[in-house]
Design a protein around this motif. Structure first.
Motif, PDB file in Angstrom:
ATOM      1  N   ARG A   1       1.043  -1.157   0.104  1.00  0.00           N
ATOM      2  CA  ARG A   1       0.019   0.046  -0.074  1.00  0.00           C
ATOM      3  C   ARG A   1       1.086   1.169   0.020  1.00  0.00           C
ATOM      4  NH1 ARG A   1      -2.135  -3.148   3.581  1.00  0.00           N
ATOM      5  NH2 ARG A   1      -4.592  -3.989   3.320  1.00  0.00           N
ATOM      6  N   ARG A   2       0.199   2.249  -0.243  1.00  0.00           N
ATOM      7  CA  ARG A   2       0.859   3.721  -0.458  1.00  0.00           C
ATOM      8  C   ARG A   2       1.435   3.914   0.935  1.00  0.00           C
ATOM      9  NH1 ARG A   2       0.201   6.137  -4.730  1.00  0.00           N
ATOM     10  NH2 ARG A   2      -1.438   5.163  -6.146  1.00  0.00           N
ATOM     11  N   PRO A   3       2.647   4.774   1.130  1.00  0.00           N
ATOM     12  CA  PRO A   3       2.810   5.276   2.393  1.00  0.00           C
ATOM     13  C   PRO A   3       1.897   6.452   3.074  1.00  0.00           C
ATOM     14  CG  PRO A   3       4.554   5.869   0.805  1.00  0.00           C
ATOM     15  CD  PRO A   3       3.434   5.126   0.079  1.00  0.00           C
ATOM     16  N   VAL A   4       1.279   7.186   1.815  1.00  0.00           N
ATOM     17  CA  VAL A   4       0.375   8.141   2.350  1.00  0.00           C
ATOM     18  C   VAL A   4      -0.771   7.920   1.564  1.00  0.00           C
ATOM     19  CG1 VAL A   4      -0.213  10.556   2.565  1.00  0.00           C
ATOM     20  CG2 VAL A   4       2.171   9.767   2.952  1.00  0.00           C
ATOM     21  N   PRO A   5      -2.179   8.176   2.059  1.00  0.00           N
ATOM     22  CA  PRO A   5      -3.159   7.842   0.999  1.00  0.00           C
ATOM     23  C   PRO A   5      -3.253   8.800   0.103  1.00  0.00           C
ATOM     24  CG  PRO A   5      -3.760   7.614   3.596  1.00  0.00           C
ATOM     25  CD  PRO A   5      -2.463   8.290   3.448  1.00  0.00           C
TER      26      PRO A   5
ATOM     27  N   PRO B   1     -10.288   9.026   0.004  1.00  0.00           N
ATOM     28  CA  PRO B   1      -8.940   8.672   0.277  1.00  0.00           C
ATOM     29  C   PRO B   1      -8.496   7.234   0.301  1.00  0.00           C
ATOM     30  CG  PRO B   1      -9.572   9.369   2.355  1.00  0.00           C
ATOM     31  CD  PRO B   1     -10.788   9.504   1.441  1.00  0.00           C
TER      32      PRO B   1
ATOM     33  N   GLY C   1      -5.244   3.971   0.297  1.00  0.00           N
ATOM     34  CA  GLY C   1      -3.869   3.605   0.070  1.00  0.00           C
ATOM     35  C   GLY C   1      -3.631   2.709  -0.933  1.00  0.00           C
ATOM     36  N   TRP C   2      -4.361   2.328  -1.663  1.00  0.00           N
ATOM     37  CA  TRP C   2      -4.517   1.138  -2.537  1.00  0.00           C
ATOM     38  C   TRP C   2      -4.159   1.687  -3.986  1.00  0.00           C
ATOM     39  CZ3 TRP C   2      -7.624  -3.701  -1.793  1.00  0.00           C
ATOM     40  CH2 TRP C   2      -7.724  -3.964  -0.651  1.00  0.00           C
TER      41      TRP C   2
END
Lengths: 233, 334
Positions: free
Chosen positions: A157-161, A192, A194-195
């Protein structure tokens, strides 16, 4: 399998604040384990002090009354019930949806391909080859979290959404896959996440409709297949 | 009816929230300051889960189309009933045609209006609370807008004995909170129980969770508060999490190392590591912390959390009792 994903040697129950407990099952994500999670959820529903339940991927969230429930005693009881939980099977329904991969709607597809060092078509083929089982309710009323992603498509997943537009989202987050419901005028147009959004299902049916009985189109244990409608490179 | 004459966006009908439907991914999505809503209902003798209105943005102007009784709790919105200023945490009788004006609070974030017998929008999955993202509950699943007319429950069978109304002591003055040694004046101290991934953080990060201040950023709303600490937190094990159910109060730490508190309208599930979770009895303190405020986390355990819960329940019980003595049943000789 599922390299880089947390895996426990033994089940555990931890507090999630004063009003919830989280049971994490041992071992990898697997259909047999998840079927036991569903049956545990059914068994716990009637317990004193339990106000809500939500299966997760290999886990069960038990929401308790923080005034009346004894969290520690409940945790021990939950572990004991888990050791006895028998599998529960789904209804076996299958939903097939067409997906437009890439392009504006699936803007994260090139980055996912780059992350894995393969062609866009390879990602699409691997993603569409799978049959996905609805494992757990998702963040909102919808299709739920899907199991069946090719382990080679594991994408952290992304570090920040980031904000992504709603509407038939086809996404990957870690070892999981997801399908979003259609865009609706009475809902926020973006959320928002993180995907990684790799495509869109333009004709996706409404997964949850209060005017329907039952409101949910699919149940835990039902299956989804993705059909390649188009790939925008 | 209550007529909405003026309102910014994001003011909504809320009750204590929806429980029992997480099997559909439907989380609680109730009032952010549950204690304020429950206190308003206690002042009016309503059931604790009667629906009221949560105000997050101001100014607001409302008109009552019939006689009733109302309470204003939560942040002090300097309520004026036909121009006359009401004290905070106060209940009064209102007459048909009277107008209520609420202004942006100088302290706190969210104000609550409760009405005798509650706001009578339809029950959806056992609750009247607005599920904004899913578009159901409350008034047609949306925030209030000018021109809306909110139906009220049965007319009250009472009036405050004192024509000036009756009040409650705000919980912040009465209920003991957590203690953080480094807390400055005005800092909001929240009691936190370590959660499943606490042990995945290095010792320095575990210490920082409790020692450093966490600023509430402007990216903070009913979904969650994004916090900013001077030093980001680091995990020693960088393993990917599986999605799991989460509850309001959960403190997630994404790889950025800056924490996020998930709140009422947050996702029902998440996949970021949880370092801890704010206890239920302190969630109202978050609801009243505005962007720019500094939060402090104080370690807590199940026993202390239950004691805090009992204190809040006792506060509400006593308020309900005293308010009952301060009301006169209509039609009775007294």
């Amino acid at each position: 399998m599922n390299s880089g994903v947390m895996e426990l040697a033994a089940p555990r129950v931890t507090p999630c604040g004063s009003a919830a407990l989280l049971l994490d099952a041992e071992g990898p994500l697997a259909l047999a384990t998840q079927q036991r999670i569903w049956s545990l959820s059914d068994a716990v529903r009637g317990w004193d002090g339990v106000v809500d339940l939500q299966p997760g991927m290999n886990s069960l969230l038990v929401v308790i009354n923080p005034l009346t429930a004894d969290a520690e005693a409940m945790a021990a009881r939950l572990l004991a019930a888990w050791s006895r939980a028998e599998p529960r099977h789904g209804t076996g329904r299958l939903l097939e949806v067409g997906v437009v991969y890439g392009g504006e709607g699936g803007g994260d597809l090139p980055a996912v391909a780059a992350h894995h060092g393969v062609e866009i078509d390879t990602i699409v083929a691997m993603h569409a080859a799978g049959e996905y089982v609805v494992f757990a309710p998702s963040v909102m009323p919808g299709f739920g979290y899907l199991f069946g992603l090719d382990p080679r498509l594991f994408t952290p997943r992304r570090p920040v959404p980031v904000m992504r537009e709603a509407g038939g989202i086809v996404s990957i987050g870690g070892a999981q896959a997801n399908l979003g419901g259609p865009r609706r005028s009475d809902r926020p147009t973006a959320s928002p996440t993180g995907w990684h959004v790799i495509g869109r299902a333009p004709e996706v049916p409404e997964p949850f409709d209060l005017g329907r009985d039952p409101p949910n189109l699919l149940e835990l244990g039902d299956r989804i297949r993705f059909r390649v409608e188009r790939v925008i490179r | 009816m209550i007529e909405v004459l003026l309102t910014p966006p994001l003011n909504m009908v809320q009750d204590l929230g929806r429980t029992g439907f997480r099997c559909h991914g439907i989380a609680r999505t109730g009032a952010m300051d549950r204690l304020a809503l429950a206190a308003g209902n206690a002042l009016l003798g309503n059931p604790p889960d009667a629906a009221g209105i949560e105000f997050q943005l101001f100014p607001v102007r409302l008109r009552f189309t019939r006689d009733t009784a109302i309470a204003l709790t939560g942040a002090d919105t300097m309520p004026r009933l036909d121009g006359r200023l009401m004290p905070p945490w106060w209940a009064v009788s209102v007459r048909a045609g009277q107008e209520l004006v609420l202004s942006a609070p100088r302290r706190g974030m969210r104000g609550y209006l409760t009405v005798a017998s509650g706001i009578d929008v339809p029950l959806v999955f056992g609750s009247r609370t607005t599920h904004l993202r899913a578009g159901f509950g409350g008034l047609d699943g949306r925030a209030l807008a000018e021109g809306d007319r909110l139906p009220l429950g049965d007319a009250p069978a009472f009036t405050p004995r004192d024509p000036a109304g009756l009040g409650a002591r705000p919980p912040g003055d009465v209920l003991p909170g957590g203690e953080a040694p480094d807390a400055g004046p005005g800092d909001v101290v929240l009691r936190v129980i370590p959660a499943a991934e606490y042990d995945q953080f290095d010792a320095a990060s575990q210490a920082l969770l409790w020692s450093q201040g966490w600023a509430v950023t402007s990216q903070s709303n009913r979904m969650g508060y994004r916090l900013q600490g001077a030093v980001p937190l680091r995990r020693t094990e960088l393993v990917e999490m599986r999605s799991h159910g989460i509850v309001p109060g959960v403190i997630q730490v994404p790889p950025s190392g800056q924490s996020i508190i998930q709140l009422e309208d947050g996702n029902s599930a998440g996949g970021y590591p949880k370092i801890g979770a704010v206890i239920e009895a302190d969630l109202w303190r978050i609801a009243q912390a505005a962007p720019g405020a500094t939060l402090r986390f104080a370690p807590c355990d199940a026993a202390a959390a239950r004691a805090a819960e009992r204190a809040a329940a006792a506060y509400l019980g006593e308020l309900r009792h005293l308010a009952g003595l301060g009301r006169r049943e209509l039609g009775s000789a007294a």
